[in-house]
Design a protein around this motif. Structure first.
Motif, PDB file in Angstrom:
ATOM      1  N   GLN A 137     111.289  67.419   1.259  1.00 31.34           N
ATOM      2  CA  GLN A 137     111.338  67.368   2.716  1.00 31.34           C
ATOM      3  C   GLN A 137     110.510  66.239   3.314  1.00 31.34           C
ATOM      4  O   GLN A 137     110.428  66.128   4.540  1.00 31.34           O
ATOM      5  CB  GLN A 137     110.849  68.710   3.285  1.00 31.34           C
ATOM      6  CG  GLN A 137     111.676  69.901   2.836  1.00 31.34           C
ATOM      7  CD  GLN A 137     113.124  69.792   3.289  1.00 31.34           C
ATOM      8  OE1 GLN A 137     113.418  69.346   4.397  1.00 31.34           O
ATOM      9  NE2 GLN A 137     114.041  70.204   2.406  1.00 31.34           N
ATOM     10  N   GLY A 138     109.890  65.431   2.479  1.00 31.10           N
ATOM     11  CA  GLY A 138     109.048  64.374   3.008  1.00 31.10           C
ATOM     12  C   GLY A 138     107.603  64.831   3.124  1.00 31.10           C
ATOM     13  O   GLY A 138     107.226  65.916   2.695  1.00 31.10           O
ATOM     14  N   VAL A 139     106.763  63.965   3.736  1.00 28.87           N
ATOM     15  CA  VAL A 139     105.343  64.253   3.889  1.00 28.87           C
ATOM     16  C   VAL A 139     104.981  64.154   5.367  1.00 28.87           C
ATOM     17  O   VAL A 139     105.673  63.491   6.143  1.00 28.87           O
ATOM     18  CB  VAL A 139     104.481  63.272   3.061  1.00 28.87           C
ATOM     19  CG1 VAL A 139     104.743  63.463   1.585  1.00 28.87           C
ATOM     20  CG2 VAL A 139     104.740  61.832   3.474  1.00 28.87           C
ATOM     21  N   PRO A 140     103.890  64.804   5.776  1.00 30.86           N
ATOM     22  CA  PRO A 140     103.469  64.683   7.180  1.00 30.86           C
ATOM     23  C   PRO A 140     102.983  63.274   7.485  1.00 30.86           C
ATOM     24  O   PRO A 140     102.905  62.420   6.606  1.00 30.86           O
ATOM     25  CB  PRO A 140     102.334  65.717   7.289  1.00 30.86           C
ATOM     26  CG  PRO A 140     101.823  65.868   5.889  1.00 30.86           C
ATOM     27  CD  PRO A 140     103.020  65.699   5.004  1.00 30.86           C
TER      28      PRO A 140
ATOM     29  N   GLY B  86     109.120  47.257  13.370  1.00 31.41           N
ATOM     30  CA  GLY B  86     108.101  48.123  13.938  1.00 31.41           C
ATOM     31  C   GLY B  86     107.858  49.396  13.167  1.00 31.41           C
ATOM     32  O   GLY B  86     107.251  50.331  13.708  1.00 31.41           O
ATOM     33  N   ALA B  87     108.320  49.461  11.906  1.00 31.05           N
ATOM     34  CA  ALA B  87     108.084  50.665  11.104  1.00 31.05           C
ATOM     35  C   ALA B  87     106.592  50.847  10.876  1.00 31.05           C
ATOM     36  O   ALA B  87     105.858  49.870  10.683  1.00 31.05           O
ATOM     37  CB  ALA B  87     108.816  50.557   9.766  1.00 31.05           C
TER      38      ALA B  87
ATOM     39  N   PRO C 195     111.146  57.256   7.843  1.00 27.51           N
ATOM     40  CA  PRO C 195     110.967  58.362   8.790  1.00 27.51           C
ATOM     41  C   PRO C 195     110.441  59.633   8.136  1.00 27.51           C
ATOM     42  O   PRO C 195     109.886  60.494   8.810  1.00 27.51           O
ATOM     43  CB  PRO C 195     112.385  58.564   9.350  1.00 27.51           C
ATOM     44  CG  PRO C 195     113.034  57.218   9.220  1.00 27.51           C
ATOM     45  CD  PRO C 195     112.490  56.651   7.950  1.00 27.51           C
ATOM     46  N   ARG C 196     110.570  59.767   6.786  1.00 24.63           N
ATOM     47  CA  ARG C 196     110.058  60.963   6.085  1.00 24.63           C
ATOM     48  C   ARG C 196     108.639  60.753   5.595  1.00 24.63           C
ATOM     49  O   ARG C 196     108.101  61.582   4.868  1.00 24.63           O
ATOM     50  CB  ARG C 196     110.976  61.298   4.908  1.00 24.63           C
ATOM     51  CG  ARG C 196     112.364  61.590   5.415  1.00 24.63           C
ATOM     52  CD  ARG C 196     113.389  62.050   4.426  1.00 24.63           C
ATOM     53  NE  ARG C 196     113.175  61.992   3.023  1.00 24.63           N
ATOM     54  CZ  ARG C 196     113.766  62.837   2.164  1.00 24.63           C
ATOM     55  NH1 ARG C 196     114.497  63.828   2.641  1.00 24.63           N
ATOM     56  NH2 ARG C 196     113.612  62.695   0.877  1.00 24.63           N
ATOM     57  N   GLY C 197     108.016  59.648   5.976  1.00 28.98           N
ATOM     58  CA  GLY C 197     106.632  59.402   5.605  1.00 28.98           C
ATOM     59  C   GLY C 197     106.456  58.884   4.192  1.00 28.98           C
ATOM     60  O   GLY C 197     105.347  58.939   3.645  1.00 28.98           O
TER      61      GLY C 197
END
Length: 379
Positions: free
Chosen positions: A32-35, A118-119, A131-133
């Motif tokens: 799910q990605g990371v914060p 600008g990422a 976007p998922r860190g």
């Protein structure tokens, strides 16, 4: 060499991995990605293996279910070209091992640079985040072995497994096999531009399999103790060098024989242990009377280790038996690294025969000799 202060936690997610579905894949949860990344957030790499083959990936997938431990280490590679530096591209090498000596793989991972203008950047790596860190990347080069540790006997032929896969456009490759032992190294085999050279007599790899499937496995026939050591399978391209390490151990199983040397009181037992390698061997004596439990037998004598012309060792041990009135079973137990279970050789030692005491026969004999001597003097 990295110090402890240089080691930080990380997450490696491999995407688009082809694995056979045995009906259990539905039970896995998608990543799910990371914060939002902070200084304490583990670095997460999301790497695609679309451009390279990742064989035996199911070993990684099911390792935890089989009670195995997977270890992973990521290190930064500093040889980034100018064209990559301008695109915020970085290279890392990942080394993954599965406990039990069944799987080892090293991968060169290339980050993909800025996904969009600008990422956000990771606070430690200063690389763009998805976007998922995660830091998006792709695997460009892998070298893998299914047998990081191999055992073989003297005179046998051994197969050192090493396969690799390159992304398209990686350029020509060069192969070098080296052997390291007790601080000394030597080249064993080289391959470049379609030609191989054996620097150890008899060493060979199959050129067709090498070109068709990236199989750089090496065969060594007629092993001797001089072949023991750590073998390095190194694959080089114009940009990278990746290697796998395979430990080759020479082992020979001991041959054990137990026999009765002398039946005169007290009887003497002799246990010979021959033809083993390496040196360390353990010999234990046990004694067991009828209806009783085995107990350690003490006062055994051990010879020094002897070495044969081929390099194997032998040892002998003797023990004075005390069979007792009911007799006893004696066991010579041998343990060695080549054995899953100890070798146990046993022999029955009978009790002393019941009958006229030996002293009676000696006294009787002396008596008759005295009479004979006196009779001769009278004549």
């Amino acid at each position: 060499m990295a110090s402890k202060s240089d080691v930080i936690p990380a997450i490696l997610v491999l995407k688009q991995v082809l694995v056979p579905d045995d009906g259990t894949l539905d039970a896995f949860t998608d990543f799910q990605g990371v914060p939002a990344a902070t200084q304490d957030t583990p670095i997460a790499f999301e790497a695609s293996v679309e451009q390279v083959q990742l064989p035996q990936a199911e070993v990684l997938l099911h390792a935890s279910c089989q009670g195995k431990v997977v270890t992973c280490e990521l290190s930064h590679l500093n040889h980034v070209g100018q064209e990559d530096a301008s695109q915020d591209v970085a290279y890392f090498i990942s080394t993954i091992h599965v406990s039990g000596g069944e799987f080892s793989i090293s991968m060169v991972i290339r980050t993909l640079g800025r996904a969009r203008e600008g990422a956000p950047l990771h606070p430690q790596l200063h690389l763009p985040l998805s976007p998922r860190g995660t830091v998006l990347a792709s695997v460009e080069f892998q070298v893998m072995t299914q047998k990081p540790s191999v055992q073989a006997s003297i005179g046998a032929s051994v197969f050192l497994h090493c396969i690799f896969s390159l992304s398209p456009g990686s350029g020509p490759f060069h192969i070098e096999w080296r052997r390291q032992y007790q601080g000394q190294g030597q080249r064993v085999y080289t391959w470049a531009t379609g030609h191989g050279q054996a620097l150890r007599e008899g060493a060979w790899l199959e050129s067709r399999a090498l070109l068709e499937s990236g199989n750089a496995s090496l065969t060594l026939p007629g092993l001797t103790l001089r072949d023991e050591g750590t073998y390095i399978c190194q694959i080089s391209t114009p940009r990278h060098q990746v290697q796998q390490i395979i430990h080759l151990s020479i082992v020979e199983t001991p041959k054990v024989r137990l026999y009765l040397v002398s039946e005169t009181l007290p009887p003497t037992l002799f246990c010979t242990i021959a033809g083993y390698y390496p040196l360390d061997v353990t010999v234990i004596w046990h004694r067991e009377e009828p209806g009783g439990a085995p107990t350690p037998a003490s006062d055994a004598y051990f010879s020094s280790h002897r070495r044969s012309s081929v390099g194997t060792y032998s040892l002998s041990s003797s023990l004075r038996a005390e069979p007792g009135p009911k007799g006893a079973t004696y066991r010579c137990q041998v343990s060695h690294v080549s054995l899953t279970d100890p070798i146990i050789s046993e022999i029955w030692v009978a009790p002393p025969e019941k009958g006229t005491p030996l002293g009676f026969f000696i006294a009787t004999g002396l008596f008759f000799l005295t009479l004979l001597f006196l009779g001769l003097r009278r004549c």
